[in-house]
Design a protein around this motif. Structure first.
Motif, short mmCIF file in Angstrom:
data_model
loop_
_atom_site.label_atom_id
_atom_site.label_comp_id
_atom_site.label_asym_id
_atom_site.label_seq_id
_atom_site.Cartn_x
_atom_site.Cartn_y
_atom_site.Cartn_z
N LEU A 92 -7.46 10.40 -5.34
CA LEU A 92 -8.05 9.06 -5.25
C LEU A 92 -7.83 8.28 -6.54
CD1 LEU A 92 -9.74 6.92 -3.81
CD2 LEU A 92 -11.79 8.14 -4.59
N GLU A 93 -8.00 8.92 -7.67
CA GLU A 93 -7.79 8.23 -8.95
C GLU A 93 -6.32 7.82 -9.12
OE1 GLU A 93 -9.44 11.19 -11.57
OE2 GLU A 93 -11.40 10.18 -11.60
N ALA A 94 -5.40 8.70 -8.71
CA ALA A 94 -3.97 8.35 -8.77
C ALA A 94 -3.65 7.21 -7.83
CB ALA A 94 -3.11 9.58 -8.45
N LEU A 95 -4.24 7.20 -6.65
CA LEU A 95 -4.03 6.11 -5.69
C LEU A 95 -4.55 4.80 -6.27
CD1 LEU A 95 -3.20 4.98 -2.92
CD2 LEU A 95 -5.50 5.61 -2.11
N ARG A 96 -5.73 4.84 -6.85
CA ARG A 96 -6.29 3.62 -7.45
C ARG A 96 -5.37 3.08 -8.53
NH1 ARG A 96 -11.76 1.52 -7.75
NH2 ARG A 96 -11.63 -0.27 -9.12
N ASP A 97 -4.87 3.95 -9.40
CA ASP A 97 -3.94 3.52 -10.44
C ASP A 97 -2.69 2.89 -9.82
OD1 ASP A 97 -5.65 4.47 -12.41
OD2 ASP A 97 -4.52 6.32 -12.74
N GLU A 98 -2.16 3.52 -8.78
CA GLU A 98 -0.97 2.99 -8.11
C GLU A 98 -1.24 1.62 -7.50
OE1 GLU A 98 1.64 3.75 -4.11
OE2 GLU A 98 0.61 5.47 -4.96
N LEU A 137 0.79 -1.22 0.00
CA LEU A 137 0.00 0.00 0.00
C LEU A 137 0.83 1.28 0.00
CD1 LEU A 137 -2.93 -0.96 2.41
CD2 LEU A 137 -2.75 -1.28 -0.06
N GLY A 138 2.15 1.15 0.13
CA GLY A 138 3.02 2.32 0.01
C GLY A 138 3.12 3.18 1.26
N PHE A 139 2.76 2.64 2.41
CA PHE A 139 2.92 3.36 3.67
C PHE A 139 4.38 3.28 4.11
CE2 PHE A 139 -1.61 2.91 3.71
CZ PHE A 139 -2.11 3.84 4.60
N THR A 140 4.74 4.11 5.09
CA THR A 140 6.05 4.10 5.72
C THR A 140 5.86 3.69 7.17
OG1 THR A 140 6.81 5.89 4.31
CG2 THR A 140 8.03 5.53 6.34
#
Length: 113
Positions: free
Chosen positions: A66-72, A16-19
């Protein structure tokens, strides 16, 4: 709550790309950790096994974010569900079944009758 903090931590960081901000370890076992991403902080803990997988977190984002997160997340092969809470949602469940709800902003709310 999560069953295994290191497993949950790996999912939040690697998928999910968290730190990881910090963790509490005792005798080589991680009991609690905090992850964050873009100002969203989540504490992962294993002290309440009867609550594993029962958390729901709503995360509100502007539509382009949100759209960028979904793509990622799709690129990272994260399972994404469509949901409904009176409006459209993007839902991501962690390995324990805890759910992150991302409402689509400015969606028209439909009243149940």
């Amino acid at each position: 709550a999560v069953a295994d903090v290191p497993v949950a931590l790996a999912y939040y960081v690697d998928r999910l790309g968290f730190t990881c901000d910090w963790s509490f370890d005792e005798a080589g076992v991680t009991f609690v950790a905090q992850v964050s991403r873009a100002g969203c902080e989540i504490i992962l803990g294993s002290q309440w096994p009867d609550r594993n997988g029962q958390s729901t977190l709503f995360v509100s984002l502007d539509l382009p974010v949100l759209e960028a997160l979904r793509d990622e997340l799709e690129t990272r092969k994260v399972d994404i569900e469509a949901g409904w809470w009176g409006y459209d949602l993007m839902i991501v469940a962690d390995p324990d079944g805890n759910r992150l709800y991302f409402p689509y902003p400015n969606a028209e709310v439909v009243e149940a009758s």
